[in-house]
Design an enzyme around this catalytic site. Structure first.
Site: not given
Length: 255
Positions: A94, A160, A164
């Protein structure tokens, strides 16, 4: 037959456990009966608060600190967890490095590096550290927290999104490599989620966002934790290689 998410006897590691979503995942896994390793980078106070909360509720947990982009620190975390709880059956990746978003032309190159390190290399290092013990057990769960941004590709999301999407590729390959050992590898992709820092605000359902969401609202942090707990459980034993949006339908993977 009543379905129940029972993680009794399982050991879970949550990286970034003190974050807005991580803390709810950690509580939820503990409530389902798992022993939980609470990882933090800098928020020691929240880690201690989570530990106390879980122990007062009758659960078992421990705290580990470390930089999840550094191999030696993940190895140290592994040894601490093994000594105090045992080898994790469930690893929830996470943690992610935070940074300021701007355009590709303005974004600092080091922001792309930080996202690669925390989205891709974190998961490589976690897999190398924890999957061998899962292989020995003949079972395991790798659960990565991705994002709806990976499908949106909106302006200012580039670092980002790049990190990802790299993570997504890694998870899909890993799912195929370790599936024969009954280890599942899945991703949960939150949307713009209401968490503890948001509650009490005047308008939690910003019209510019929710008007595009089929369910016409933002999700809650507990929604994300519920998906993680499900994937961690035996109920999801035949699901692997999945990217599961938890965002009210704001993005929908195509087939």
């Amino acid at each position: 037959m009543m379905l129940n998410i029972d993680l009794t006897g399982k050991i879970a590691l949550v990286t970034g456990a003190t974050g807005q979503l991580g803390r709810v995942m950690t509580r939820t896994l503990a409530q389902c009966g798992a022993k939980v390793a609470i990882h933090y980078m800098s928020n020691a106070a929240k880690a201690r608060e989570l530990l106390q909360e879980i122990e007062e509720a009758g659960g078992q947990a421990m705290i580990v600190q470390g930089d999840i982009t550094k191999k030696e620190q993940i190895e140290s975390m592994k040894e601490q967890i093994r000594e105090q709880l045992g080898d994790p059956d469930i690893v929830v990746a996470n943690a992610v490095v935070q940074y300021g978003w701007t355009s590709v032309l303005e974004q600092a190159p080091e922001d792309y590096v930080s996202q690669f390190e925390s989205c891709v290399m974190q998961n490589v290092l976690l897999a190398k550290a924890f999957i061998p013990a899962m292989i020995e057990k003949g079972r395991g769960r790798m659960i990565g927290i991705n994002t709806e941004c990976a499908m949106q590709n909106f302006p200012n999301q580039s670092a980002y999104t790049a990190g990802k999407r790299g993570m997504d590729g890694l998870y899909r390959v890993l799912a195929k490599e370790v599936g024969a050992h009954q280890i599942t590898v899945n991703q949960v992709a939150p949307g713009w989620t209401i968490s503890e820092k948001d509650r009490g605000a005047d308008d939690l359902n910003d019209a510019s966002y929710v008007n595009q969401v089929p369910l016409k609202r933002r999700g809650e942090d507990q929604d994300i934790a519920n998906a993680v707990a499900f994937l961690a459980s035996d109920l999801a034993g035949f699901i692997t290689g999945a990217y599961i949006p938890v965002n009210g339908g704001n993005v929908m993977p195509a087939i």
